[in-house]
Write a protein that holds these residues in place. Structure first.
Motif, PDB file in Angstrom:
ATOM      1  N   LEU A  47      82.629 124.051  81.346  1.00 37.83           N
ATOM      2  CA  LEU A  47      83.313 123.386  80.230  1.00 37.83           C
ATOM      3  C   LEU A  47      84.669 122.850  80.682  1.00 37.83           C
ATOM      4  CD1 LEU A  47      83.194 122.789  77.149  1.00 37.83           C
ATOM      5  CD2 LEU A  47      84.432 124.929  76.826  1.00 37.83           C
ATOM      6  N   LEU A  48      84.980 121.634  80.268  1.00 34.13           N
ATOM      7  CA  LEU A  48      86.255 120.993  80.576  1.00 34.13           C
ATOM      8  C   LEU A  48      87.344 121.601  79.694  1.00 34.13           C
ATOM      9  CD1 LEU A  48      87.477 118.662  82.275  1.00 34.13           C
ATOM     10  CD2 LEU A  48      86.990 117.160  80.331  1.00 34.13           C
ATOM     11  N   CYS A  49      88.461 122.013  80.305  1.00 28.42           N
ATOM     12  CA  CYS A  49      89.555 122.664  79.583  1.00 28.42           C
ATOM     13  C   CYS A  49      90.870 121.945  79.852  1.00 28.42           C
ATOM     14  CB  CYS A  49      89.691 124.121  80.029  1.00 28.42           C
ATOM     15  SG  CYS A  49      88.181 125.092  79.832  1.00 28.42           S
ATOM     16  N   PHE A  50      91.538 121.576  78.777  1.00 26.49           N
ATOM     17  CA  PHE A  50      92.875 120.988  78.857  1.00 26.49           C
ATOM     18  C   PHE A  50      93.848 122.120  78.533  1.00 26.49           C
ATOM     19  CE2 PHE A  50      90.058 117.459  77.970  1.00 26.49           C
ATOM     20  CZ  PHE A  50      90.442 116.551  78.942  1.00 26.49           C
ATOM     21  N   VAL A  51      94.739 122.415  79.475  1.00 30.94           N
ATOM     22  CA  VAL A  51      95.585 123.599  79.366  1.00 30.94           C
ATOM     23  C   VAL A  51      97.054 123.223  79.214  1.00 30.94           C
ATOM     24  CG1 VAL A  51      96.222 125.791  80.454  1.00 30.94           C
ATOM     25  CG2 VAL A  51      93.937 124.814  80.858  1.00 30.94           C
ATOM     26  N   GLU A  52      97.653 123.694  78.134  1.00 31.02           N
ATOM     27  CA  GLU A  52      99.093 123.544  77.913  1.00 31.02           C
ATOM     28  C   GLU A  52      99.744 124.846  78.376  1.00 31.02           C
ATOM     29  OE1 GLU A  52     102.780 121.945  76.549  1.00 31.02           O
ATOM     30  OE2 GLU A  52     100.878 121.048  77.144  1.00 31.02           O
ATOM     31  N   VAL A  53     100.717 124.742  79.273  1.00 30.85           N
ATOM     32  CA  VAL A  53     101.393 125.916  79.828  1.00 30.85           C
ATOM     33  C   VAL A  53     102.771 126.041  79.182  1.00 30.85           C
ATOM     34  CG1 VAL A  53     102.255 127.024  81.924  1.00 30.85           C
ATOM     35  CG2 VAL A  53     100.171 125.626  82.015  1.00 30.85           C
ATOM     36  N   LYS A  54     103.078 127.243  78.702  1.00 28.91           N
ATOM     37  CA  LYS A  54     104.382 127.518  78.101  1.00 28.91           C
ATOM     38  C   LYS A  54     104.978 128.749  78.770  1.00 28.91           C
ATOM     39  CE  LYS A  54     104.644 124.315  75.010  1.00 28.91           C
ATOM     40  NZ  LYS A  54     105.586 123.250  75.260  1.00 28.91           N
ATOM     41  N   LEU A  55     106.156 128.574  79.375  1.00 31.64           N
ATOM     42  CA  LEU A  55     106.857 129.658  80.071  1.00 31.64           C
ATOM     43  C   LEU A  55     107.996 130.165  79.192  1.00 31.64           C
ATOM     44  CD1 LEU A  55     107.463 131.240  82.791  1.00 31.64           C
ATOM     45  CD2 LEU A  55     109.024 129.371  83.302  1.00 31.64           C
ATOM     46  N   ARG A  56     108.114 131.490  79.081  1.00 27.12           N
ATOM     47  CA  ARG A  56     109.208 132.101  78.328  1.00 27.12           C
ATOM     48  C   ARG A  56     109.700 133.336  79.068  1.00 27.12           C
ATOM     49  NH1 ARG A  56     108.893 128.006  76.445  1.00 27.12           N
ATOM     50  NH2 ARG A  56     108.666 127.300  74.331  1.00 27.12           N
ATOM     51  N   SER A  57     111.009 133.552  78.998  1.00 26.82           N
ATOM     52  CA  SER A  57     111.575 134.770  79.586  1.00 26.82           C
ATOM     53  C   SER A  57     111.886 135.795  78.502  1.00 26.82           C
ATOM     54  CB  SER A  57     112.830 134.451  80.393  1.00 26.82           C
ATOM     55  OG  SER A  57     113.764 133.784  79.582  1.00 26.82           O
ATOM     56  N   ASN A  58     111.866 135.351  77.229  1.00 28.40           N
ATOM     57  CA  ASN A  58     112.044 136.293  76.125  1.00 28.40           C
ATOM     58  C   ASN A  58     111.377 135.705  74.889  1.00 28.40           C
ATOM     59  OD1 ASN A  58     114.001 134.785  74.373  1.00 28.40           O
ATOM     60  ND2 ASN A  58     115.232 134.901  76.248  1.00 28.40           N
ATOM     61  N   LEU A  59     111.253 136.524  73.869  1.00 26.25           N
ATOM     62  CA  LEU A  59     110.565 136.085  72.656  1.00 26.25           C
ATOM     63  C   LEU A  59     111.518 135.849  71.482  1.00 26.25           C
ATOM     64  CD1 LEU A  59     107.422 138.386  72.870  1.00 26.25           C
ATOM     65  CD2 LEU A  59     107.657 136.007  73.557  1.00 26.25           C
TER      66      LEU A  59
END
Length: 117
Positions: A47-59
């Protein structure tokens, strides 16, 4: 560290995670008039997957997935449609979110399949 270099680091961690799960990477930082698709991959089932990446050091500002709002989703859908058109692909696809947490320099990935319809 600049926002761009931090983002690249997060995307590299997500790519390593996906490869470790048997995904094949097709593209990274694919740009078009609608914006950028962080990663395009094919899962082990094909399956083809489009991936959005989100980096966080805190919430403090909320979960990374909360930053993929309706406007961002619309841009990702448009970019994905263009990617598929340019590549001559006509197949099912899904949108995933890779949340990358920077925990004192160690990166941890939480992967959300089919993060939005």
């Amino acid at each position: 560290m600049t926002t761009k270099s931090a983002g690249n680091r997060g995307e590299a961690a997500a790519a390593r995670y996906l490869r470790g799960k048997g995904y094949g990477l097709l593209a990274s930082q694919w740009r078009c008039r609608f914006g950028e698709i962080d990663l395009v991959a094919r899962n082990p089932e094909g399956l083809l997957c489009f991936v959005e990446v989100k980096l966080r050091s805190n919430l403090r500002m909320g979960l990374p997935r909360e930053y993929v709002d309706g406007r961002k989703r619309a841009r990702l859908r448009s970019a994905a449609a263009l990617y598929m058109s340019v590549k001559g692909l006509d197949e099912p696809a899904r949108f995933d979110v890779a949340e990358v947490y920077d925990e004192d320099g160690a990166l941890r990935v939480e992967y959300l399949e089919n993060a939005f319809e």
